[in-house]
Scaffold this motif. Structure first.
Motif, short mmCIF file in Angstrom:
data_model
loop_
_atom_site.label_atom_id
_atom_site.label_comp_id
_atom_site.label_asym_id
_atom_site.label_seq_id
_atom_site.Cartn_x
_atom_site.Cartn_y
_atom_site.Cartn_z
N THR A 153 48.03 46.86 -16.74
CA THR A 153 48.73 47.97 -17.37
C THR A 153 48.67 49.24 -16.52
OG1 THR A 153 46.74 48.53 -18.64
CG2 THR A 153 48.34 47.07 -19.69
N GLU A 157 36.07 54.92 -15.58
CA GLU A 157 36.64 54.09 -16.64
C GLU A 157 35.56 53.17 -17.21
OE1 GLU A 157 39.50 54.59 -17.78
OE2 GLU A 157 40.29 55.92 -16.24
N ASN A 211 41.57 43.15 -10.98
CA ASN A 211 40.77 42.94 -12.20
C ASN A 211 39.53 42.12 -11.89
OD1 ASN A 211 42.33 44.29 -14.16
ND2 ASN A 211 43.78 42.60 -14.26
N GLN A 245 35.66 52.01 -20.64
CA GLN A 245 36.20 51.14 -21.67
C GLN A 245 37.45 50.44 -21.14
OE1 GLN A 245 36.82 53.68 -25.07
NE2 GLN A 245 34.65 53.67 -25.62
N VAL A 246 37.21 49.33 -20.48
CA VAL A 246 38.31 48.58 -19.88
C VAL A 246 38.25 47.14 -20.35
CG1 VAL A 246 38.37 50.05 -17.84
CG2 VAL A 246 36.94 47.99 -17.84
N THR A 247 39.38 46.46 -20.23
CA THR A 247 39.45 45.03 -20.55
C THR A 247 39.52 44.24 -19.26
OG1 THR A 247 41.87 45.02 -20.60
CG2 THR A 247 40.72 45.61 -22.64
N ALA A 248 39.43 42.93 -19.38
CA ALA A 248 39.48 42.07 -18.20
C ALA A 248 40.83 42.17 -17.49
CB ALA A 248 39.21 40.62 -18.61
N ASN A 249 41.87 42.59 -18.20
CA ASN A 249 43.20 42.71 -17.61
C ASN A 249 43.63 44.18 -17.49
OD1 ASN A 249 43.66 39.87 -17.42
ND2 ASN A 249 44.01 39.84 -19.64
N TYR A 250 42.67 45.04 -17.36
CA TYR A 250 42.91 46.48 -17.34
C TYR A 250 43.96 46.89 -16.32
CZ TYR A 250 41.81 51.42 -16.43
OH TYR A 250 41.88 52.77 -16.23
N PHE A 285 37.01 44.95 -12.55
CA PHE A 285 37.03 45.27 -13.98
C PHE A 285 36.63 44.13 -14.92
CE2 PHE A 285 40.24 48.12 -11.98
CZ PHE A 285 39.58 49.31 -12.21
N ALA A 286 36.79 42.90 -14.51
CA ALA A 286 36.45 41.78 -15.38
C ALA A 286 34.93 41.68 -15.56
CB ALA A 286 37.00 40.47 -14.79
N PRO A 287 34.47 41.05 -16.64
CA PRO A 287 33.02 40.82 -16.81
C PRO A 287 32.47 40.09 -15.59
CG PRO A 287 34.19 40.32 -18.84
CD PRO A 287 35.26 40.55 -17.80
#
Length: 478
Positions: free
Chosen positions: A339, A329, A226, A331-336, A230-232
């Protein structure tokens, strides 16, 4: 300064060049982030007489200005010389070096040399004049040329057909870390990751030292993935475009090849690549060769095929991961990845990627089999399409001179791998097809490479070799 991990043979070669009684022209190549500069800085340290780093996309005038500054900062002159051409630069360097002690080796480190060679600047011609007309005639010069653009180093230095033809005295091609070296790095950081975790991270970033330096070993795999991707403000958020743009001038064409091969993990022939990309001729061959030199793709000639049947496949783990999971991808979140890591898509991808890990650790597999002293040939194999037979592919076949052949199976499982009755039957059928189509008279052995071994259930009889992940961490050079 951070401790240098591995690189024993490379360090030994640098020391040999430093202590030799002749002038040495050393070329250090390797892809971006592989640790070329760190190797030179760690091994030569205070022995550097001059360090000059090429500036990306800077004009000749700016490059020469910075070279004059480098001469002053290195103590070769009190006042920066006025340089108009690269001939001026090397003349000034020759003059200042001539004043130094003739017994001690003068080490000149040109980092990112490909960036220095701007269009029409005559850098290579001036370098030829400097080396052939002065430096090579002495015994006290060590010129180290370094850069990520491996294709430039090969074309302009290693395979130069002009004044530098056969002038390179040493080549050091820096390779990514293997699994064992990654474990050394984790241990040097007091990390407690086990071999399974290290292998998982290897699937995402390969053995690129800089990528490993970004990891937090107090955290788990998902948290680190992440943070990297994936994180900001992800640490490697813009790495992909920079990676190819820095290495290749026509980067889009190289990325197109990588995209194509990434979508065909089993690999493609040159003819198939040409059809997909509608490209052929020497340009495609040159690009494939450059990608091989930069450790982005592998070229394998399957058993039973001639050279034209060579299979090309991606071997850069970061590229494979980026194109499969990052690029698409949005639309992901910082903890993508927390999951995603247990999803069927990732499980399948890990299985394929573990095969690539094994293919890049063939020496360790051979050592685990106890056949280091036996002549071997390693390749892949694809079955021909025939009526009544299933198609089959084996990513790694190890043929031994003692008439034994290992048909290798890679299975990435979180526990002992369980062989089902259906899978055991497929293995028997595959072995039969292999013998039929290759006409091999060798003894055929199905050899499994898994993280924790194969469960000794009722179908274990199809297993003639059982190699666990830990064996891939061995050093074959001790």
């Amino acid at each position: 300064m951070e401790r240098l991990i591995g690189r024993e043979r490379e360090r030994e070669e640098l020391r040999r060049c430093l202590e030799s009684d002749r002038s040495e022209f050393v070329v250090v190549s390797g892809r971006r982030r592989i640790g070329k500069t760190f190797l030179i800085a760690s091994e030569l340290k205070d022995k550097l007489t001059l360090t000059f780093v090429g500036s990306h996309k800077s004009p000749k005038s700016r490059q020469l200005q910075r070279f004059a500054q480098a001469m002053r900062k290195s103590g070769l002159c009190d006042v920066e010389p006025r340089l108009v051409t690269w001939y001026d630069a090397f003349d000034a360097l020759e003059t200042t070096l001539s004043r130094l002690d003739g017994e001690k080796k003068k080490v000149l480190f040109f980092d990112e040399m490909p960036w220095i060679d701007t269009q029409g600047c005559e850098f290579v011609a001036a370098l030829e004049d400097f080396w052939n007309g002065w430096a090579a005639l002495r015994g006290d010069i060590m010129l180290v040329a370094c850069g990520s653009a491996t294709s430039w180093l090969v074309d302009q230095l290693l395979e130069n057909q002009g004044g530098l033809h056969n002038r390179i005295t040493s080549r050091i091609a820096l390779q990514p870390f293997n699994l064992g070296e990654c474990r050394q790095y984790v241990e040097s950081k007091a990390g407690s990751w086990d071999n399974y975790q290290i292998a998982q991270m290897y699937m995402y970033i390969g053995g690129i030292p800089f990528y490993w330096s970004l990891l937090d070993f107090s955290k788990g795999i998902a948290e680190n993935v992440n943070s990297l991707f994936f994180a900001p403000g992800a640490k490697l958020g813009g790495e992909f475009d920079e990676l190819y743009q820095v290495l290749f001038r026509d980067s889009a064409a190289y990325v197109a090849i990588m995209r194509l091969l990434s979508s065909h993990r089993e690999g493609l022939t040159r003819q198939e690549i040409a059809i997909y990309l509608k490209s052929s001729g020497g340009t495609l061959s040159r690009r494939l060769a450059n990608l091989i030199k930069c450790n982005f793709i592998l070229a394998q000639t399957p058993i039973g095929n001639k050279q034209k049947g060579t299979i090309y496949r991606v071997c850069d783990f970061y590229t494979l991961f980026y194109l499969r999971f990052i690029e698409k991808e949005h639309q992901v979140t910082a903890n993508y990845w927390n999951t995603m890591i247990t999803s069927p898509a990732v499980t399948s991808w890990q299985g394929l990627t573990f095969e690539l890990i094994g293919m890049l650790h063939v020496d360790q597999i051979i050592m685990a089999l106890g056949i280091m002293g036996v002549s071997t040939r390693c390749s892949s194999w694809r079955s021909r399409k025939t009526d009544g037979e299933r198609s089959a592919q084996i990513d790694l076949v190890i043929e031994r001179a003692d008439r034994i052949t290992h048909l290798c199976e890679f299975k990435f499982a979180p526990d002992e791998y369980v062989i089902t009755a259906d899978y055991a039957q497929r293995l028997r059928e595959r072995m039969s097809v292999y013998r039929s189509q290759t006409a091999s008279r060798n003894t055929l052995l199905t050899t499994f490479i898994t993280p924790f071994g194969v469960s000794r259930g009722k179908n274990y009889s199809v297993v003639q070799g059982d190699i666990k992940l830990d064996k891939l961490f061995a050093s074959v050079f001790e």
